[in-house]
Design a protein around this motif. Structure first.
Motif, mmCIF file in Angstrom:
data_model
loop_
_atom_site.group_PDB
_atom_site.id
_atom_site.type_symbol
_atom_site.label_atom_id
_atom_site.label_comp_id
_atom_site.label_asym_id
_atom_site.label_seq_id
_atom_site.Cartn_x
_atom_site.Cartn_y
_atom_site.Cartn_z
ATOM 1 N N LEU A 59 0.115 3.868 -2.993
ATOM 2 C CA LEU A 59 -0.265 5.251 -2.695
ATOM 3 C C LEU A 59 0.756 6.204 -3.294
ATOM 4 O O LEU A 59 0.408 7.260 -3.825
ATOM 5 N N VAL A 81 -5.260 9.931 -2.394
ATOM 6 C CA VAL A 81 -5.446 8.609 -3.005
ATOM 7 C C VAL A 81 -6.066 7.643 -1.989
ATOM 8 O O VAL A 81 -6.977 6.868 -2.317
ATOM 9 N N GLY A 82 -5.614 7.698 -0.756
ATOM 10 C CA GLY A 82 -6.175 6.847 0.294
ATOM 11 C C GLY A 82 -7.648 7.144 0.543
ATOM 12 O O GLY A 82 -8.449 6.238 0.746
ATOM 13 N N PHE A 96 0.826 -1.209 0.000
ATOM 14 C CA PHE A 96 0.000 0.000 0.000
ATOM 15 C C PHE A 96 0.862 1.262 0.000
ATOM 16 O O PHE A 96 0.507 2.248 -0.641
ATOM 17 N N ASP A 97 2.000 1.241 0.689
ATOM 18 C CA ASP A 97 2.912 2.386 0.603
ATOM 19 C C ASP A 97 3.251 2.667 -0.861
ATOM 20 O O ASP A 97 3.216 3.803 -1.331
ATOM 21 N N GLY A 120 -9.720 5.405 -2.071
ATOM 22 C CA GLY A 120 -9.777 3.944 -1.957
ATOM 23 C C GLY A 120 -10.484 3.457 -0.701
ATOM 24 O O GLY A 120 -11.145 2.405 -0.716
#
Lengths: 206, 206
Positions: free
Chosen positions: B136, B162-163, B132-133, B166
């Motif tokens: 993103l 972005v987070g 996920f890092d 999602g």
């Protein structure tokens, strides 16, 4: 009072059933905090609670059943639905409540355990679905009041707004795997408030 | 070319190692679709892929290792980062991509399996965090371009935007336990766009 009115495991509040429940769920919660979900075992819960494993299995059937019961018992009371008089105040107070709740490693381990249980067990999935349906409905009163006060457009989907506030916390914990912090509380509040005012959560059939 | 340059399981693209990898991860993916995560077993994966269980254990060590490898292989390529020329277009296209990806029951079962694995295994948690890092950061280019074009305030946290886009999808799938739909695509797009424009994701130190 007929016992048929009480589902199993919730009968006779204050009686032996209730004491067993409190001891076992408290032990699950503390075990989650000390050891995390990966190391959670029925044996550990039995030792910590002083309740026989056989009794625990009889009542809760599985680890999935245990962590779901814990979720139902703890979360709703721990994160009250605010009534500050303004939508922004309500959203911020609720976001702070969620943030504070998940600062506790035991609560993080609990939600992780429940999501894990739901992936493996349809009964656990149903408990989780009912829990969030109920939470979104109950907390939705904040949004319905804001619509009545003219703060939000008519047709705003109350559960969508509450969900939008909560979603970033679960995303951070479960997917991004980072701690929740005050910056997240603020951005979730500001974003949900602004988007709701702009009509982002008005139902398409409204 | 020294083999030391290639981590195990990724060496010799197109060779036997790569074919085994493709067969095994393909089998995991199809098993997830047919049976779901609860019924996923090493034996089932071995039978379906035609690869010996011992080989699978040697390379991936555990079911946790397998589902993490699957996540890394599939998701990044399956949800491309758009470049439509406007932030709103980019957000909508990405949201549609996430929505379409998780319409496939195999992808839903995969993310559920990975989150479950992370709850049990610190190595799986690390894979998820890195994944996920990286996602993103890569998708953050949409936001950085929007800041450069003057569409968003300077100091906007690209990964937070972005987070925010999602988060509602994962919340819907993993917590609320309901399917993702077009209404969610639209509300996530509209909400994230409006909130980002209003400065909800400007870093507090900016």
């Amino acid at each position: 009072m007929s016992t048929a009115q009480h589902p199993p495991g919730r009968a006779r509040p204050g009686g032996r059933t209730a004491r067993t429940r409190t001891a076992v769920l408290g032990a699950v919660f503390d075990e989650l905090g000390d050891k995390g979900f990966a190391a959670l075992t029925m044996e550990g819960v039995a030792q910590r609670s002083g309740v026989h494993q056989a009794t625990i299995y009889r009542r809760w059937r599985s680890m999935e059943g245990l962590v779901c019961a814990l979720l139902t018992e703890r979360s709703a009371a721990a994160i009250p639905v605010p009534d500050t008089g303004t939508l922004c105040g309500d959203l911020r107070t609720l976001a702070r409540g969620i943030g504070a709740f998940y600062e506790d490693a035991r609560n993080r381990a609990m939600i992780e355990a429940v999501v894990s249980a739901a992936a493996r067990d349809p009964r656990a999935e149903e408990v989780l679905r009912e829990f969030f349906d109920d939470r979104l409905d109950v907390a939705g009163v904040m949004v319905r009041r804001a619509v009545d006060r003219g703060e939000l457009p008519p047709g705003t989907d109350a559960e969508a707004v509450v969900g939008a506030l909560g979603a970033p916390f679960y995303y951070r914990m479960l997917l991004v795997r980072r701690p929740v912090d005050l910056e997240l509380v603020e951005s979730a509040t500001h974003a949900t408030y602004t988007a709701a005012k702009a009509g982002a959560y008005v139902r398409s059939d409204a």
